[in-house]
Each structure stands twice: as C-alpha cells, then as structure tokens.
Design an enzyme around this catalytic site. Structure first.
Site, PDB file in Angstrom:
ATOM      1  N   GLY A  46    -105.012 -42.023 112.532  1.00  0.00           N
ATOM      2  CA  GLY A  46    -103.645 -41.956 112.036  1.00  0.00           C
ATOM      3  C   GLY A  46    -103.533 -40.875 111.155  1.00  0.00           C
ATOM      4  O   GLY A  46    -102.448 -40.124 111.266  1.00  0.00           O
ATOM      5  N   ALA A  47    -104.429 -40.345 110.368  1.00  0.00           N
ATOM      6  CA  ALA A  47    -104.290 -39.249 109.524  1.00  0.00           C
ATOM      7  C   ALA A  47    -103.886 -37.899 110.246  1.00  0.00           C
ATOM      8  O   ALA A  47    -103.248 -37.188 110.174  1.00  0.00           O
ATOM      9  CB  ALA A  47    -105.494 -38.881 108.455  1.00  0.00           C
ATOM     10  N   GLY A  63     -85.518 -47.428  78.621  1.00  0.00           N
ATOM     11  CA  GLY A  63     -84.655 -48.324  79.252  1.00  0.00           C
ATOM     12  C   GLY A  63     -84.046 -47.713  80.531  1.00  0.00           C
ATOM     13  O   GLY A  63     -84.843 -46.956  81.056  1.00  0.00           O
ATOM     14  N   GLY A  64     -82.864 -48.221  80.510  1.00  0.00           N
ATOM     15  CA  GLY A  64     -82.162 -47.499  82.090  1.00  0.00           C
ATOM     16  C   GLY A  64     -82.219 -46.286  81.889  1.00  0.00           C
ATOM     17  O   GLY A  64     -81.895 -45.460  82.936  1.00  0.00           O
TER      18      GLY A  64
HETATM   19  C1  HXC Z   1     -77.173 -46.227  68.850  1.00  0.00           C
HETATM   20  C2  HXC Z   1     -79.360 -45.427  67.949  1.00  0.00           C
HETATM   21  C3  HXC Z   1     -80.006 -45.735  69.188  1.00  0.00           C
HETATM   22  C4  HXC Z   1     -79.123 -46.555  70.213  1.00  0.00           C
HETATM   23  C5  HXC Z   1     -81.442 -44.979  68.090  1.00  0.00           C
HETATM   24  N1  HXC Z   1     -80.324 -44.852  67.358  1.00  0.00           N
HETATM   25  N2  HXC Z   1     -81.311 -45.465  69.136  1.00  0.00           N
HETATM   26  N3  HXC Z   1     -78.104 -45.564  67.726  1.00  0.00           N
HETATM   27  N4  HXC Z   1     -77.958 -46.593  69.723  1.00  0.00           N
HETATM   28  N5  HXC Z   1     -79.635 -46.831  71.274  1.00  0.00           N
HETATM   29  C6  HXC Z   1     -80.081 -44.123  65.810  1.00  0.00           C
HETATM   30  C7  HXC Z   1     -80.991 -45.058  64.834  1.00  0.00           C
HETATM   31  O1  HXC Z   1     -80.247 -46.200  64.409  1.00  0.00           O
HETATM   32  C8  HXC Z   1     -81.120 -43.919  63.952  1.00  0.00           C
HETATM   33  O2  HXC Z   1     -79.703 -43.900  63.393  1.00  0.00           O
HETATM   34  C9  HXC Z   1     -81.209 -42.712  64.491  1.00  0.00           C
HETATM   35  O3  HXC Z   1     -80.594 -42.942  65.795  1.00  0.00           O
HETATM   36  C10 HXC Z   1     -82.587 -42.197  64.776  1.00  0.00           C
HETATM   37  O4  HXC Z   1     -83.330 -43.372  65.231  1.00  0.00           O
HETATM   38  P1  HXC Z   1     -84.778 -43.835  64.557  1.00  0.00           P
HETATM   39  O5  HXC Z   1     -84.924 -45.272  64.860  1.00  0.00           O
HETATM   40  O6  HXC Z   1     -84.567 -43.593  63.019  1.00  0.00           O
HETATM   41  O7  HXC Z   1     -85.683 -42.792  65.086  1.00  0.00           O
HETATM   42  P2  HXC Z   1     -87.227 -42.948  65.472  1.00  0.00           P
HETATM   43  O8  HXC Z   1     -87.882 -43.678  64.265  1.00  0.00           O
HETATM   44  O9  HXC Z   1     -87.760 -41.532  65.798  1.00  0.00           O
HETATM   45  O10 HXC Z   1     -87.081 -43.937  66.784  1.00  0.00           O
HETATM   46  C11 HXC Z   1     -86.387 -43.193  68.010  1.00  0.00           C
HETATM   47  C12 HXC Z   1     -86.476 -44.257  68.933  1.00  0.00           C
HETATM   48  C13 HXC Z   1     -85.809 -45.674  68.403  1.00  0.00           C
HETATM   49  C14 HXC Z   1     -87.672 -44.620  69.561  1.00  0.00           C
HETATM   50  C15 HXC Z   1     -85.434 -43.814  70.050  1.00  0.00           C
HETATM   51  O11 HXC Z   1     -84.412 -45.351  67.626  1.00  0.00           O
HETATM   52  C16 HXC Z   1     -85.370 -46.716  69.187  1.00  0.00           C
HETATM   53  O12 HXC Z   1     -86.413 -47.240  69.575  1.00  0.00           O
HETATM   54  N6  HXC Z   1     -84.155 -46.938  69.734  1.00  0.00           N
HETATM   55  C17 HXC Z   1     -83.636 -48.030  70.372  1.00  0.00           C
HETATM   56  C18 HXC Z   1     -83.987 -47.652  71.918  1.00  0.00           C
HETATM   57  C19 HXC Z   1     -83.509 -48.621  72.924  1.00  0.00           C
HETATM   58  O13 HXC Z   1     -83.926 -49.753  72.958  1.00  0.00           O
HETATM   59  N7  HXC Z   1     -82.278 -48.171  73.525  1.00  0.00           N
HETATM   60  C20 HXC Z   1     -81.495 -49.100  74.367  1.00  0.00           C
HETATM   61  C21 HXC Z   1     -82.473 -48.962  75.557  1.00  0.00           C
HETATM   62  S1  HXC Z   1     -81.511 -49.812  76.909  1.00  0.00           S
HETATM   63  P3  HXC Z   1     -79.692 -43.485  61.442  1.00  0.00           P
HETATM   64  O14 HXC Z   1     -78.179 -43.613  61.444  1.00  0.00           O
HETATM   65  O15 HXC Z   1     -80.738 -44.295  60.860  1.00  0.00           O
HETATM   66  O16 HXC Z   1     -80.195 -41.966  61.579  1.00  0.00           O
HETATM   67  C22 HXC Z   1     -80.760 -48.689  77.606  1.00  0.00           C
HETATM   68  C23 HXC Z   1     -80.029 -49.310  78.917  1.00  0.00           C
HETATM   69  C24 HXC Z   1     -79.339 -48.266  79.708  1.00  0.00           C
HETATM   70  O17 HXC Z   1     -80.624 -47.504  77.701  1.00  0.00           O
HETATM   71  C25 HXC Z   1     -79.144 -49.099  80.896  1.00  0.00           C
HETATM   72  C26 HXC Z   1     -78.491 -47.948  81.974  1.00  0.00           C
HETATM   73  C27 HXC Z   1     -78.404 -48.405  83.329  1.00  0.00           C
END
Ligand code: HXC
Length: 521
Positions: free
Chosen positions: A411-412, A176-177
C-alpha cells in the site's frame, strides 16, 4: 482667544492625544507587567515583525459598547486588538494582534469586528494574514457577543482557506474555543515557555478527570510540535517566532492565483552530486537519513522542514530547485523504518493539500515498508487516516514527481505518489525494491507448506528469497511494465527533477466537475 475645535492645530493636538492613548492600550502598568513576563506588547510585536515604518493601523478608535460587569469603565481605544496591514520583505500582508494589556487580550465583539475587517481586506487584496495570539479567549462579560465574534472569525478562516496563506503565532495563552481559529489556519508557530493551547485548561481537567497537569505540559510549544501535531514550529523566543514567519512567507505566494516567489539561482541546476550514490546502504535492512538525500538534491540550504518533531517517520517541507519553490514529501527510513502510521498520514496529507491549493509542485521521496501494523493503529483508524494520503495525492493537480529510493512495498508504494494515482513522473534508483512485500515475508507466505519439515529448509528458503529478490525486489520489473518512467542513478536526480518540472510548468488537469469531494477524515 480660545482655539476653535476646527482649528488645524486643535486637530493635531486631539489626534496626537488619542494616538498616544491608543498606543498605551491597557495602560503603562499592564505594559510593564507584560514586559516583566518577558513578553512584548501587541504593538511591539507588530512593529518587530513588519518592515520598518510599514504598519498602517485600522479601527484603532473602536471601543467596546457594553456596560454589564463594569464594562462601562473599560472603554479602551482599540479594545484589545491591534489590526492593520503592512509589509514583510517588501510584500503586503494583513495582520492582527491580541493586546493582553486590555482585559487579558480577551476576544469580544469589537475585536471580532476588527479581525473580520482585516480578514476581509486580506481576502479581497489577496495577501497573507498573520494573527498574533495572546489572550484569555472569549471575553466573559460580553457573553454571546464574544462567541459570535469567534464564529465570524472561524467562518472567515474557512473562507480564506486555500485562497490566502494564514499563519497563527501563539505568544501567550490560547484557550477554549479560541484554539479553533489557529487550527483552521495553515501554519501555527508556538514560542516555548510563553505560549499554550488547550480546549480545557489544567483546572477544568483536574475537576473533570482528576488528572493533574501544568499548562506547559498540557499544551506548550513542545507538546504541540512533537506529540499532538497541532503546531508546525516550536521556537525559543518571540524574535525567533518572527524570523520563522518571515522565512515561511519567503516560500509562499500571496494568494492561490499568484506564483510563489522564485529566488535567484544559487546552485548549479546541472550539479550531479556523487555523494548521493552511496547514501542508501547496500543492506536493505540498514537505515539512512532521508534528510541527507533531500539536502543533496535540492538547491543548497533551501530545505525548510515543517513539523520536524512530529511523526518523524514522514518528512514535509518547502525547498527550491533552480530557484523554484516546491513541496517535499518523504519518508524517513531512520525513524520507524519509514512505516506509515496515523500521524504520518495526517501530516503528509494536509501538506499535500496545502501544496495543491497554492500551486506548489510536489516532489516525493518514497522508501517505506508499508503501513504500521498493530492493534492501536487499526483501532485508531489507520484505514481512514491512511486513505487521506492517497486522496490528497490523487486530487492534487499540481506537477507531481516521485523518486523511489528503496522500499516501495504494498500500500505504501501505491499511496506515495505512484504512477497509478497519476504522479506525472516516477523515477526509481537502482536500489529500489517494488513489490507487494519484502522477499522474506513473501517467501514465508508463498512457500510455507513446501518449506515445512523439509530437510534443507533453511538452505531452500535462502534460495527462494534470493530468487524472489532477483525477480521483484528491484526497479526493473516495474520499469519494464511502464510503472516507473526511468531507473536513474542517484546523482542524476537533481537534473531529472529540474527538467521534469520545467516540462510540467504549465500543467493543466481537467477533473470532473463537482462541488467538492468528501475526503476521508
Ligand atoms: C474577560 C479576562 C479574560 C476573559 C482574562 N481576563 N481572561 N477578562 N474575559 N476571558 C482578564 C482578567 O480578569 C485580568 O483582568 C486580565 O485579563 C489578566 O488576566 P490574569 O488572570 O490576571 O492574567 P494571567 O494570570 O496571566 O492569566 C491569563 C489567563 C487567565 C491564563 C488567560 O486570565 C485565564 O485563565 N483566563 C480565562 C481563560 C478562559 O477560560 N477563557 C474562556 C475560554 S472559553 P484585570 O482587570 O484583573 O487585569 C472560550 C470560548 C470560545 O474562549 C468559544 C468560541 C467558539
């Protein structure tokens, strides 16, 4: 008698307990799970990277202050971010590491505050900052607080750009971001098999476009180091990621006002390497490997290539001459004949700007038939991408030395640090050919009508090609007109570069006053 809370022994006990708790992050079960994936924890990584015993943690007592979605039960000391400072090879650095054991290393309000603090310290102290990324991106439960935290980080990455070196190491998911913080830093190191970077992951892509792809193919280390150009280094393990960071730092100054570290001289500055004299083939269409040229010219074993797998028609990296670190920009005749395409232009331009920002002299080796022709290149914007090279070189005020080894066409020739865009010294090897284009192409255009239907057309064509080559396809015409400072024998290159850089050591350029230019993008 019960001990008073102010008793020094009680202090010790309390702090000891809290520090133990801090070190456990999200708990032993999650630490074990991290190890089972073959990954170190955030703290283990910091300890591994920094000089022994130098890590000083800050803000380790901070906890999240949210309560929605069960957050009131997730009050972990440090809140998923290990931050502080220490030393690498005796030099000061600031560092932060996302702790995957705490809510998947997700980035919330507190993580944002901690990283902002470390970044502010790094900017004020004038030391490099290293970010170790391994997290799920914006912490979903904290909503706009998480987004705000990322915004503050991006702002600081931008403010720090060109002031202190910023290095991102990706050791897990970065989605993501979240990817924009590494993208705003100077160098990205990715570890194969455990790290990935993407704006939208496989699931979202499947829903939106129907494409099916796994995380490694979509955004793994190899794809980002060879195809997208997002990563600068792709390594095989976390340990290799840290040795790469250390090696990189060994070339870099701590900030834009400090000189890069000069190492002890390990190679003879007066070395004249006769092997260079035979590296360029006599047949102008035969290829050779520019890396060989680089290795023979610079201090022994000092060339450290960056983005080696991406846009291989261009070569960039750091090297040393008589111990002095500098940036090397070159074309690779062994790949796409060294033609400049969109990716090569981006690769070279960004590195030139990094060198200029951190006061690295730039040595350019040019051998290019020109910009790559083709519809996809034109439609992809080769015009605006190619313009970046000329902009970056023209803007750079550091010492700039150029060696034309063979083709300097069209140009290069101009954009690759020619005299016309104010390179300080341009040397040409006797094999150099400086012209608007190659002899064959030039004759086809200039004599098309004359040669058409002529009885001895082939013979006449050969004569005209030879005549053109004799006149322009050499360095002497350009040298006679002052566009080349000297025609040198290849084995003299090292000495000419060392003495040239010595002269230009305190070079000063007075550019017109402006806020900043508007670089083509
Ligand atoms: C809160 C999160 C989290 C998140 C993971 N966890 N991502 N908690 N916010 N973004 C938590 C899970 O609930 C889990 O908690 C623990 O972290 C481990 O995650 P798992 O899924 O069990 O691990 P894994 O299978 O290894 O997968 C890891 C992962 C996946 C690939 C990162 O968790 C995932 O896809 N997370 C979401 C990613 C995402 O979409 N993030 C938002 C991106 S948008 P427990 O309690 O069960 O251990 C963004 C916008 C930013 O970032 C914008 C900025 C401008």
């Amino acid at each position: 008698m019960e001990k008073s809370a102010k008793d020094p022994e009680a202090f010790n006990q309390k702090i000891g307990e809290l520090r133990d708790q801090m070190k456990l992050g999200g708990g032993q079960k999650r630490i074990d799970a991290q190890h089972e994936k073959g990954k170190m924890t955030a703290r283990e990584r910091v300890v591994e990277l920094l000089d022994e015993g130098t890590f000083q943690e800050i803000d380790g007592f901070m906890k999240n202050r949210h309560s929605d979605f069960g957050m009131d039960k997730e009050k972990v000391l440090g809140d998923g971010m290990v931050a502080g400072f220490g030393k690498i090879d005796g030099r000061r650095v600031c560092i932060y590491a996302q702790d995957f054991t705490v809510m998947g290393g997700s980035f919330g309000e507190i993580a944002g505050q901690k990283v902002a603090h470390v970044m502010d310290l790094a900017i004020e102290a004038g030391v490099p900052v290293i970010g170790l990324n391994d997290g799920g991106g914006a912490r979903i439960q904290e909503s706009v607080f998480s987004l705000a935290a990322f915004g503050e980080l991006f702002y600081r990455n931008t403010q720090a750009s060109g002031v202190i070196p910023q290095i991102s190491v990706i050791l897990g998911p970065c989605a993501g971001g979240a990817v924009y913080s590494p993208a705003l830093t100077d160098f990205i190191v990715m570890a194969k098999g455990i790290s990935n970077m993407f704006i939208t992951g496989p699931e979202v892509i499947k829903t939106v476009t129907g494409e099916e792809v796994d995380a490694e193919t979509l955004g793994g280390a190899e794809v980002h180091s060879a195809v997208s150009g997002v990563a600068h280094f792709s390594v095989n393990s976390e340990a290799e990621a840290f040795t790469t960071v250390k090696k990189l730092l060994s070339y870099l100054p701590s900030n834009n006002t400090e000189a890069a570290p000069i190492t002890e001289m390990t190679d003879d500055p007066w070395r004249m390497d006769s092997e260079l004299d035979t590296l360029v083939p006599t047949d102008p269409s035969a290829s050779y490997n520019m890396i060989n040229v680089i290795n023979h010219v610079f201090d022994y074993d000092s060339f450290f290539e960056i983005q080696a797998a991406f846009a291989q028609n261009a070569i960039i990296g750091f090297a040393r001459l008589a111990g002095l670190p500098l940036g090397v920009v070159a074309q690779q005749p062994a790949y796409m004949a060294g033609a400049i395409d969109i990716n090569a232009a981006d690769k070279m331009a960004r590195f030139i700007r990094f060198c200029d920002a951190f006061n690295f002299p730039i040595v350019t080796f040019s051998d290019s038939p020109g910009f790559l022709p083709g519809v996809s290149q034109e439609h992809g914007g080769i015009i605006r991408h190619g313009a970046k090279i000329v902009y970056a070189y023209s803007e750079a005020s550091v010492p700039k030395l150029t060696v034309i080894t063979r083709k300097g066409y069209g140009g290069a020739y101009i954009v690759m640090a020619s005299k016309h865009i104010h390179s300080d010294m341009v040397f040409a090897w006797p094999s150099a050919e400086i012209a608007v284009m190659g002899a064959e192409g030039a004759v086809s255009i200039l004599y098309r009508k004359e040669l058409q239907g002529k009885e001895n057309a082939a013979e006449e064509r050969t004569r005209l090609v030879d005549e053109f080559r004799e006149k322009f396809a050499n360095p002497y015409f350009a040298a006679a007109n002052g566009f080349v400072d000297d025609v040198i024998l290849p084995h003299e290159t090292r000495v000419r570069l060392i003495t040239g850089l010595e002269l230009l050591h305190d070079k000063k350029v007075h550019a017109p006053a402006k806020k900043h230019g508007c670089m083509p993008l």
